[in-house]
Design a protein around this motif. Structure first.
Motif, PDB file in Angstrom:
ATOM      1  N   ILE A   1      72.639 -14.701 -47.012  1.00 17.46           N
ATOM      2  CA  ILE A   1      71.903 -14.209 -45.853  1.00 17.46           C
ATOM      3  C   ILE A   1      71.722 -12.701 -45.986  1.00 17.46           C
ATOM      4  O   ILE A   1      72.702 -11.972 -46.135  1.00 17.46           O
ATOM      5  CB  ILE A   1      72.667 -14.536 -44.555  1.00 17.46           C
ATOM      6  CG1 ILE A   1      72.817 -16.044 -44.396  1.00 17.46           C
ATOM      7  CG2 ILE A   1      71.968 -13.931 -43.341  1.00 17.46           C
ATOM      8  CD1 ILE A   1      73.743 -16.452 -43.268  1.00 17.46           C
ATOM      9  N   PRO A   2      70.478 -12.197 -45.951  1.00 21.15           N
ATOM     10  CA  PRO A   2      70.289 -10.743 -46.041  1.00 21.15           C
ATOM     11  C   PRO A   2      70.870 -10.043 -44.816  1.00 21.15           C
ATOM     12  O   PRO A   2      70.732 -10.513 -43.680  1.00 21.15           O
ATOM     13  CB  PRO A   2      68.768 -10.581 -46.110  1.00 21.15           C
ATOM     14  CG  PRO A   2      68.207 -11.847 -45.577  1.00 21.15           C
ATOM     15  CD  PRO A   2      69.202 -12.927 -45.870  1.00 21.15           C
ATOM     16  N   LEU A   3      71.531  -8.932 -45.078  1.00 22.77           N
ATOM     17  CA  LEU A   3      72.193  -8.170 -44.028  1.00 22.77           C
ATOM     18  C   LEU A   3      71.723  -6.723 -44.112  1.00 22.77           C
ATOM     19  O   LEU A   3      71.809  -6.098 -45.170  1.00 22.77           O
ATOM     20  CB  LEU A   3      73.710  -8.266 -44.221  1.00 22.77           C
ATOM     21  CG  LEU A   3      74.623  -7.687 -43.144  1.00 22.77           C
ATOM     22  CD1 LEU A   3      75.973  -8.409 -43.175  1.00 22.77           C
ATOM     23  CD2 LEU A   3      74.839  -6.197 -43.350  1.00 22.77           C
ATOM     24  N   SER A   4      71.182  -6.205 -43.013  1.00 22.70           N
ATOM     25  CA  SER A   4      70.675  -4.836 -42.968  1.00 22.70           C
ATOM     26  C   SER A   4      71.491  -4.018 -41.980  1.00 22.70           C
ATOM     27  O   SER A   4      72.047  -4.551 -41.018  1.00 22.70           O
ATOM     28  CB  SER A   4      69.195  -4.818 -42.569  1.00 22.70           C
ATOM     29  OG  SER A   4      68.414  -5.547 -43.500  1.00 22.70           O
TER      30      SER A   4
ATOM     31  N   SER B   1      67.177 -13.782 -36.207  1.00 20.90           N
ATOM     32  CA  SER B   1      68.158 -12.783 -36.637  1.00 20.90           C
ATOM     33  C   SER B   1      69.373 -12.789 -35.720  1.00 20.90           C
ATOM     34  O   SER B   1      69.301 -13.176 -34.559  1.00 20.90           O
ATOM     35  CB  SER B   1      67.532 -11.376 -36.609  1.00 20.90           C
ATOM     36  OG  SER B   1      66.405 -11.300 -37.450  1.00 20.90           O
TER      37      SER B   1
ATOM     38  N   ARG C   1      68.750 -16.294 -40.006  1.00 12.68           N
ATOM     39  CA  ARG C   1      68.461 -16.064 -41.426  1.00 12.68           C
ATOM     40  C   ARG C   1      68.547 -14.589 -41.810  1.00 12.68           C
ATOM     41  O   ARG C   1      68.240 -14.220 -42.934  1.00 12.68           O
ATOM     42  CB  ARG C   1      67.071 -16.603 -41.771  1.00 12.68           C
ATOM     43  CG  ARG C   1      66.990 -18.120 -41.704  1.00 12.68           C
ATOM     44  CD  ARG C   1      65.730 -18.634 -42.345  1.00 12.68           C
ATOM     45  NE  ARG C   1      64.534 -18.232 -41.604  1.00 12.68           N
ATOM     46  CZ  ARG C   1      63.288 -18.507 -41.987  1.00 12.68           C
ATOM     47  NH1 ARG C   1      63.093 -19.174 -43.122  1.00 12.68           N
ATOM     48  NH2 ARG C   1      62.264 -18.131 -41.278  1.00 12.68           N
ATOM     49  N   ARG C   2      68.969 -13.743 -40.878  1.00 14.27           N
ATOM     50  CA  ARG C   2      69.149 -12.323 -41.147  1.00 14.27           C
ATOM     51  C   ARG C   2      70.194 -11.787 -40.190  1.00 14.27           C
ATOM     52  O   ARG C   2      70.323 -12.272 -39.063  1.00 14.27           O
ATOM     53  CB  ARG C   2      67.838 -11.539 -40.962  1.00 14.27           C
ATOM     54  CG  ARG C   2      68.018 -10.024 -40.991  1.00 14.27           C
ATOM     55  CD  ARG C   2      66.715  -9.291 -40.842  1.00 14.27           C
ATOM     56  NE  ARG C   2      65.852  -9.515 -41.993  1.00 14.27           N
ATOM     57  CZ  ARG C   2      65.988  -8.905 -43.164  1.00 14.27           C
ATOM     58  NH1 ARG C   2      66.964  -8.023 -43.357  1.00 14.27           N
ATOM     59  NH2 ARG C   2      65.173  -9.176 -44.154  1.00 14.27           N
TER      60      ARG C   2
ATOM     61  N   VAL D   1      71.519  -7.962 -38.623  1.00 16.19           N
ATOM     62  CA  VAL D   1      71.303  -6.524 -38.505  1.00 16.19           C
ATOM     63  C   VAL D   1      72.510  -5.928 -37.791  1.00 16.19           C
ATOM     64  O   VAL D   1      72.924  -6.422 -36.746  1.00 16.19           O
ATOM     65  CB  VAL D   1      70.018  -6.196 -37.719  1.00 16.19           C
ATOM     66  CG1 VAL D   1      69.837  -4.674 -37.604  1.00 16.19           C
ATOM     67  CG2 VAL D   1      68.800  -6.821 -38.393  1.00 16.19           C
TER      68      VAL D   1
ATOM     69  N   ASP E   1      71.081  -5.831 -47.776  1.00 16.35           N
ATOM     70  CA  ASP E   1      69.646  -5.818 -48.018  1.00 16.35           C
ATOM     71  C   ASP E   1      69.037  -4.434 -47.886  1.00 16.35           C
ATOM     72  O   ASP E   1      68.379  -3.957 -48.795  1.00 16.35           O
ATOM     73  CB  ASP E   1      68.971  -6.781 -47.038  1.00 16.35           C
ATOM     74  CG  ASP E   1      67.465  -6.822 -47.205  1.00 16.35           C
ATOM     75  OD1 ASP E   1      67.018  -7.144 -48.311  1.00 16.35           O
ATOM     76  OD2 ASP E   1      66.754  -6.525 -46.231  1.00 16.35           O
TER      77      ASP E   1
ATOM     78  N   PHE F   1      62.793  -3.728 -43.515  1.00 15.97           N
ATOM     79  CA  PHE F   1      63.724  -4.643 -44.152  1.00 15.97           C
ATOM     80  C   PHE F   1      63.090  -5.230 -45.403  1.00 15.97           C
ATOM     81  O   PHE F   1      61.974  -5.737 -45.381  1.00 15.97           O
ATOM     82  CB  PHE F   1      64.140  -5.746 -43.179  1.00 15.97           C
ATOM     83  CG  PHE F   1      64.742  -5.208 -41.909  1.00 15.97           C
ATOM     84  CD1 PHE F   1      65.619  -4.134 -41.946  1.00 15.97           C
ATOM     85  CD2 PHE F   1      64.428  -5.760 -40.685  1.00 15.97           C
ATOM     86  CE1 PHE F   1      66.178  -3.626 -40.794  1.00 15.97           C
ATOM     87  CE2 PHE F   1      64.983  -5.261 -39.510  1.00 15.97           C
ATOM     88  CZ  PHE F   1      65.858  -4.185 -39.561  1.00 15.97           C
TER      89      PHE F   1
ATOM     90  N   SER G   1      63.869  -7.844 -47.380  1.00 18.73           N
ATOM     91  CA  SER G   1      63.721  -9.303 -47.355  1.00 18.73           C
ATOM     92  C   SER G   1      63.988  -9.991 -48.691  1.00 18.73           C
ATOM     93  O   SER G   1      64.599 -11.035 -48.720  1.00 18.73           O
ATOM     94  CB  SER G   1      62.323  -9.723 -46.862  1.00 18.73           C
ATOM     95  OG  SER G   1      62.112  -9.252 -45.546  1.00 18.73           O
TER      96      SER G   1
END
Length: 337
Positions: A15-18, A44, A104-105, A107, A136, A207, A209
């Motif tokens: 899972i992308p993490l910003s 998110s 799916r994300r 933050v 990410d 982001f 992605s």
């Protein structure tokens, strides 16, 4: 440095993490509030220090779990009461068990005085998090009115800019110009990242992605770096380049020794490497002594097959890194892997 130069998550495997960071009063929460209204953020999960800082009164639909609310946009908003790792692990378990809607994300908004390096270190080295999340994008907000003074006075503000993959310039409407001096300062600290005015800072632009987009941005960052040889500034950009392929083991040994000796003074390192035995460029991306897993780009730009490295340093003599690099590698070509 990771032992495997080509270690990377498969597309969709993590899972992308910003992370949104920035100094006190620079507009992190204002930016986050606006992003939460973006339909693309509907899948998110957002972690903040206090839910009360987010304007959720008109956005909250229901309380899902203690300290977790579901927003009208579909985002989950969670309060980090203690440890970030524990919060992420719990959120992932709740997702698996169906206790919270799928996301799916992720933050994360940091506090204004946070040194982002320990946060990055945690996200990139905790074994359980590495199996589930992929760091990410680091986004930093900078106050157009007070940013120059904050960068002069606070090391945290400098680090927040240096680690950024994206910079958002806030409060431009309160100035009488486009903040040219501040923009020049930001470019010196983080070449290749063009600050976005806050009203243009959308989720799609902030982001990354995908690993491909992130690595292309990294390659652009390296290509646009300009060596800063100013003697008065404690923060400098040091650029290295060689057309001879590098032996991966020898390079990682050299870089590890360099960071061991000068770690706190090397704020950021990014590079596109010509590794002996590899047809495609290998990218590295690190903050102090912590590095993302190295990855390959799809292809070399035409006529641009060479190693390019950029270091951003603080209080380190400008000749230190170039002298070390050329002493170790000189003009020798690396041996095959």
């Amino acid at each position: 440095m990771p032992g495997d130069p080509l270690r990377a998550f498969a597309e969709g495997a993590a899972i992308p993490l910003s992370v949104i960071t920035g100094f006190l009063g620079s507009g992190k929460t204002t930016l986050l509030n606006r992003l939460l209204r973006d339909p693309s953020m509907g899948d998110s999960a957002v972690l903040v220090n206090e839910l009360g800082e987010i304007g959720i009164d008109h956005l909250a639909v229901q309380e899902v779990q203690e300290n977790v609310v579901l927003l009208a946009s579909g985002c989950l908003c969670c309060a980090i009461r203690s440890d970030l790792v524990a919060a992420l692990r719990l959120l992932f378990v709740q997702r698996l068990q169906g206790e919270v809607p799928p996301f799916r994300r992720v933050v994360i908004e940091t506090t204004g005085l946070a040194d982002p390096v320990p946060v990055i270190h945690t996200l990139m080295t905790d074994p359980l998090l590495l199996e589930r999340f992929r760091l990410d994008a680091m986004v930093t907000t900078v106050d157009a009115c007070h940013g120059e003074r904050q960068l002069e006075a606070f090391a945290e503000a400098v680090k927040q800019v240096v680690v950024a993959d994206g910079i958002v310039l806030t409060k431009l409407d309160l100035r009488g110009d486009d903040a040219p001096d501040l923009r020049a300062r930001l470019r010196g600290l983080n070449p290749g990242v063009v600050p976005l005015p806050a009203d243009q800072a959308t989720a799609a632009r902030l982001f990354a992605s995908t690993p491909v987009r992130r690595n292309n941005a990294l390659r652009r960052w390296v290509a646009e770096a300009v060596q800063d040889e100013s003697s008065h500034s404690p923060v400098r950009t040091v650029c290295l380049s060689t057309e001879h392929p590098l032996d991966w083991a020898e390079f990682t040994t050299w870089l590890g020794a360099l960071l061991s000796a000068h770690g706190p003074t090397v704020l950021r390192c990014k590079g596109v490497l010509d590794v002996a035995g590899r047809d495609r460029p290998v990218v590295i991306n690190g903050v102090q002594h912590v590095f993302y897993p190295a990855e390959e780009l799809q292809a070399w730009p035409e006529g641009a097959r060479r190693t390019q490295l950029v270091f951003i340093t603080r209080d380190l003599p400008p000749e230190t890194i170039p002298a070390s690099f050329h002493q170790r590698f000189g003009s020798r070509a690396g041996a095959a892997l």
